[in-house]
Write a protein that holds these residues in place. Structure first.
Motif, PDB file in Angstrom:
ATOM      1  N   LYS A  96      -6.488  96.478  67.586  1.00  0.00           N
ATOM      2  CA  LYS A  96      -5.310  96.105  66.802  1.00  0.00           C
ATOM      3  C   LYS A  96      -4.057  96.039  67.674  1.00  0.00           C
ATOM      4  O   LYS A  96      -3.881  96.842  68.588  1.00  0.00           O
ATOM      5  CB  LYS A  96      -5.100  97.100  65.661  1.00  0.00           C
ATOM      6  N   VAL A  97      -3.207  95.076  67.324  1.00  0.00           N
ATOM      7  CA  VAL A  97      -1.974  94.823  68.068  1.00  0.00           C
ATOM      8  C   VAL A  97      -0.764  94.943  67.146  1.00  0.00           C
ATOM      9  O   VAL A  97      -0.787  94.436  66.022  1.00  0.00           O
ATOM     10  CB  VAL A  97      -1.976  93.395  68.664  1.00  0.00           C
ATOM     11  N   LEU A  98       0.283  95.585  67.639  1.00  0.00           N
ATOM     12  CA  LEU A  98       1.603  95.526  67.017  1.00  0.00           C
ATOM     13  C   LEU A  98       2.473  94.680  67.940  1.00  0.00           C
ATOM     14  O   LEU A  98       2.644  95.024  69.111  1.00  0.00           O
ATOM     15  CB  LEU A  98       2.214  96.925  66.868  1.00  0.00           C
ATOM     16  N   GLU A  99       2.989  93.573  67.407  1.00  0.00           N
ATOM     17  CA  GLU A  99       3.789  92.679  68.253  1.00  0.00           C
ATOM     18  C   GLU A  99       5.252  92.726  67.852  1.00  0.00           C
ATOM     19  O   GLU A  99       5.599  92.585  66.672  1.00  0.00           O
ATOM     20  CB  GLU A  99       3.289  91.236  68.175  1.00  0.00           C
ATOM     21  N   LEU A 100       6.110  92.911  68.867  1.00  0.00           N
ATOM     22  CA  LEU A 100       7.561  92.947  68.676  1.00  0.00           C
ATOM     23  C   LEU A 100       8.179  91.694  69.284  1.00  0.00           C
ATOM     24  O   LEU A 100       7.627  91.119  70.223  1.00  0.00           O
ATOM     25  CB  LEU A 100       8.132  94.202  69.344  1.00  0.00           C
ATOM     26  N   PHE A 101       9.316  91.251  68.746  1.00  0.00           N
ATOM     27  CA  PHE A 101       9.970  90.030  69.228  1.00  0.00           C
ATOM     28  C   PHE A 101       8.958  88.873  69.215  1.00  0.00           C
ATOM     29  O   PHE A 101       8.771  88.177  70.204  1.00  0.00           O
ATOM     30  CB  PHE A 101      10.539  90.228  70.638  1.00  0.00           C
ATOM     31  N   ALA A 102       8.311  88.681  68.079  1.00  0.00           N
ATOM     32  CA  ALA A 102       7.141  87.805  67.997  1.00  0.00           C
ATOM     33  C   ALA A 102       7.461  86.323  68.085  1.00  0.00           C
ATOM     34  O   ALA A 102       6.588  85.517  68.407  1.00  0.00           O
ATOM     35  CB  ALA A 102       6.387  88.086  66.692  1.00  0.00           C
ATOM     36  N   GLY A 103       8.705  85.928  67.803  1.00  0.00           N
ATOM     37  CA  GLY A 103       9.052  84.514  67.845  1.00  0.00           C
ATOM     38  C   GLY A 103       8.185  83.697  66.910  1.00  0.00           C
ATOM     39  O   GLY A 103       7.826  84.134  65.813  1.00  0.00           O
ATOM     40  N   ALA A 104       7.816  82.506  67.354  1.00  0.00           N
ATOM     41  CA  ALA A 104       7.005  81.602  66.527  1.00  0.00           C
ATOM     42  C   ALA A 104       5.510  81.865  66.660  1.00  0.00           C
ATOM     43  O   ALA A 104       4.702  81.115  66.119  1.00  0.00           O
ATOM     44  CB  ALA A 104       7.311  80.157  66.889  1.00  0.00           C
ATOM     45  N   GLY A 105       5.136  82.920  67.424  1.00  0.00           N
ATOM     46  CA  GLY A 105       3.742  83.324  67.435  1.00  0.00           C
ATOM     47  C   GLY A 105       2.908  82.894  68.612  1.00  0.00           C
ATOM     48  O   GLY A 105       1.687  83.030  68.574  1.00  0.00           O
ATOM     49  N   GLY A 106       3.527  82.412  69.696  1.00  0.00           N
ATOM     50  CA  GLY A 106       2.742  81.974  70.850  1.00  0.00           C
ATOM     51  C   GLY A 106       1.840  83.063  71.400  1.00  0.00           C
ATOM     52  O   GLY A 106       0.633  82.871  71.569  1.00  0.00           O
ATOM     53  N   LEU A 107       2.413  84.239  71.659  1.00  0.00           N
ATOM     54  CA  LEU A 107       1.613  85.353  72.189  1.00  0.00           C
ATOM     55  C   LEU A 107       0.635  85.858  71.130  1.00  0.00           C
ATOM     56  O   LEU A 107      -0.533  86.141  71.431  1.00  0.00           O
ATOM     57  CB  LEU A 107       2.540  86.478  72.647  1.00  0.00           C
ATOM     58  N   ALA A 108       1.085  85.928  69.879  1.00  0.00           N
ATOM     59  CA  ALA A 108       0.221  86.437  68.799  1.00  0.00           C
ATOM     60  C   ALA A 108      -0.990  85.534  68.574  1.00  0.00           C
ATOM     61  O   ALA A 108      -2.110  86.025  68.398  1.00  0.00           O
ATOM     62  CB  ALA A 108       1.027  86.564  67.507  1.00  0.00           C
ATOM     63  N   VAL A 109      -0.776  84.221  68.599  1.00  0.00           N
ATOM     64  CA  VAL A 109      -1.903  83.290  68.430  1.00  0.00           C
ATOM     65  C   VAL A 109      -2.861  83.416  69.611  1.00  0.00           C
ATOM     66  O   VAL A 109      -4.086  83.400  69.448  1.00  0.00           O
ATOM     67  CB  VAL A 109      -1.405  81.837  68.297  1.00  0.00           C
ATOM     68  N   GLY A 110      -2.296  83.557  70.825  1.00  0.00           N
ATOM     69  CA  GLY A 110      -3.138  83.742  71.999  1.00  0.00           C
ATOM     70  C   GLY A 110      -3.980  85.007  71.901  1.00  0.00           C
ATOM     71  O   GLY A 110      -5.184  84.999  72.191  1.00  0.00           O
ATOM     72  N   MET A 111      -3.351  86.107  71.479  1.00  0.00           N
ATOM     73  CA  MET A 111      -4.079  87.369  71.301  1.00  0.00           C
ATOM     74  C   MET A 111      -5.164  87.220  70.232  1.00  0.00           C
ATOM     75  O   MET A 111      -6.278  87.732  70.386  1.00  0.00           O
ATOM     76  CB  MET A 111      -3.102  88.477  70.885  1.00  0.00           C
ATOM     77  N   GLU A 112      -4.839  86.525  69.161  1.00  0.00           N
ATOM     78  CA  GLU A 112      -5.811  86.279  68.089  1.00  0.00           C
ATOM     79  C   GLU A 112      -6.998  85.479  68.610  1.00  0.00           C
ATOM     80  O   GLU A 112      -8.158  85.794  68.314  1.00  0.00           O
ATOM     81  CB  GLU A 112      -5.128  85.529  66.948  1.00  0.00           C
ATOM     82  N   LYS A 113      -6.719  84.444  69.405  1.00  0.00           N
ATOM     83  CA  LYS A 113      -7.792  83.634  69.976  1.00  0.00           C
ATOM     84  C   LYS A 113      -8.693  84.468  70.899  1.00  0.00           C
ATOM     85  O   LYS A 113      -9.890  84.208  71.014  1.00  0.00           O
ATOM     86  CB  LYS A 113      -7.211  82.441  70.746  1.00  0.00           C
ATOM     87  N   ALA A 114      -8.091  85.460  71.561  1.00  0.00           N
ATOM     88  CA  ALA A 114      -8.866  86.329  72.454  1.00  0.00           C
ATOM     89  C   ALA A 114      -9.757  87.292  71.672  1.00  0.00           C
ATOM     90  O   ALA A 114     -10.755  87.781  72.203  1.00  0.00           O
ATOM     91  CB  ALA A 114      -7.936  87.105  73.375  1.00  0.00           C
ATOM     92  N   GLY A 115      -9.392  87.571  70.410  1.00  0.00           N
ATOM     93  CA  GLY A 115     -10.206  88.466  69.594  1.00  0.00           C
ATOM     94  C   GLY A 115      -9.506  89.731  69.155  1.00  0.00           C
ATOM     95  O   GLY A 115     -10.135  90.643  68.617  1.00  0.00           O
ATOM     96  N   LEU A 116      -8.183  89.802  69.377  1.00  0.00           N
ATOM     97  CA  LEU A 116      -7.395  90.950  68.932  1.00  0.00           C
ATOM     98  C   LEU A 116      -6.818  90.677  67.541  1.00  0.00           C
ATOM     99  O   LEU A 116      -6.605  89.533  67.168  1.00  0.00           O
ATOM    100  CB  LEU A 116      -6.264  91.225  69.923  1.00  0.00           C
TER     101      LEU A 116
END
Length: 409
Positions: free
Chosen positions: A76-96
């Motif tokens: 599980k990930v807690l993301e701060l300063f998430a913006g439009a989700g570039g890092l979050a989508v990348g993490m999701e694609k990786a399996g997090l």
């Protein structure tokens, strides 16, 4: 001497991402030989030689092995300063799995909610949120905090000294959650911000709250399946009770170009979708019409160079982003929050216009189905500020590799 066929020392340094002293040393060593103007002794370089060297850089020191790592557990990930989700989508694609994302910009929050209704989007100033409810329940805290100077109260900067900065709130969240690993990302300029003191302060603060910082690296997006010359500094903290090395993702040999971003191929299974985009004023379009692919203001006739550059024409520096038209066979230059800023022009190879919203998103490796909320200007801003999705995915794999090893012990 500087014409379409030649580049100045400053322009060559800017295009290759090297400093001038390195180029002078290469000249002495015969690695990249300069041509000297007889009277001034200024160094100039053949454009063809510089482009050949750059192409060599793109394909050296890479890895043919992928970074893919399947998660052994539900991380599980807690993301701060998430913006439009570039890092979050990348993490999701990786399996997090993102358990919560904090972001202050209302348009970016709407983007996150529209695309992922199941995500817990915490809209508002991070200072107004506490994260103790995630203590022991999150494996990694991530965040792209802005680069801000600190006030130094003593020889060793502590968490209290960073109050009022957004890094303070990043560190506070890490302290409250106490994950095994935390990942901060920032611009390359953080390395030298305030003569390096800002980064030293961040490392000192993470040390105070119980984290050892892995040697900082700047990752080049072009080495991680992103068709863009973008660089991001990665700051990794490992909780001090964990005796386990973290390994950055391996770079790839394959370098993708603008053609790979906008046309059907390995990166995308269709041409870029049609979408809205910014327009150039009439006179600007007339001038940029004369710039060839991979060209810039130096490729204009002298009278138009002076008209377009104004007082900047007589100043030093390469200014290679001005009136810049990207070529199909090269990665895009780093995208900014506005596609038509004079200093950082990103003109389409064939048509005299800025990249459209969907073209911008492709260069940042967002999926075509990821829609951005707000006005055209707000959409460009969200995309320009984002971490490239594919870079986020590769960093995600490195986190999974670390966590797999940790929980096997």
């Amino acid at each position: 001497m500087v014409t379409n066929e030649f580049l100045s020392l400053a322009e060559t340094a800017e295009l290759l991402g090297k400093n001038k002293e390195t180029l002078r040393r290469w000249d002495r060593e015969g690695k990249l030989v300069a041509i000297r103007e007889p009277l001034s002794n200024y160094r100039f370089y053949k454009r063809a030689d510089v482009e050949k060297m750059f192409e060599g850089f793109l394909n050296e020191n890479g890895s043919v092995e992928g970074n893919f790592t399947s998660p052994d557990n539900d991380y599980k990930v807690l993301e701060l300063f998430a913006g439009a989700g570039g890092l979050a989508v990348g993490m999701e694609k990786a399996g997090l799995k993102c358990v919560a994302l904090n972001e202050i910009d209302k348009f970016a929050c709407q983007t996150l909610r529209n695309n992922r209704p199941n995500w817990n989007v915490l809209e508002g100033d991070i200072k107004d949120f506490g994260f103790t409810e995630y203590h022991g329940k999150v494996d990694v805290v991530t965040g792209g905090f802005p680069c801000q100077a600190f006030s130094y109260a003593g020889k060793k900067l502590g968490l209290a000294d960073a109050r009022g900065t957004l890094f303070y709130d990043f560190a506070r969240a890490v302290k409250e959650v106490n994950p095994p690993i935390c990942i901060g990302e920032n611009v390359r300029g953080l390395l030298n911000h305030d003569n390096g003191k800002t980064l030293e302060g961040m490392i000192s603060i993470l040390d105070e709250i119980g984290y050892n910082v892995v040697p900082v690296q700047v990752l080049k997006a072009i080495n991680f399946n992103v068709p863009q010359k973008r660089e991001r500094l990665i700051l990794v903290g490992i909780r001090k009770d964990i005796d386990l090395d973290y390994q950055y993702p391996n770079p790839y040999n394959k370098i993708y170009t603008l053609k790979d971003a906008l046309k059907k191929g390995e990166l995308y299974d269709s041409d870029v979708p049609v979408s809205g985009g910014a327009k150039y004023p009439k006179r600007k379009a007339e001038i940029l019409d004369l710039v060839p692919p991979k060209g810039y203001w130096r490729d204009l006739p002298l009278d138009l160079q002076k008209e377009y550059m104004g007082g900047s024409f007589f100043l030093g520096g390469g200014k290679t982003g001005i009136a810049r038209r990207i070529g199909w066979d090269e990665p895009s230059l780093t995208l900014t929050c506005s596609p038509a800023q004079k200093q950082t022009e990103r003109c389409h190879p064939d048509e005299t216009r800025p990249f459209t919203v969907r073209e911008y998103a492709r260069v940042q490796t967002f999926p075509d189905e990821w829609e951005f909320a707000g006005s055209l200007a707000q959409q460009y801003k969200q995309i320009g500020n984002a971490v490239p999705v594919n870079l986020g995915k590769e960093v995600g794999y490195s986190i999974i590799k670390f966590l797999n090893a940790l929980y096997k012990r």
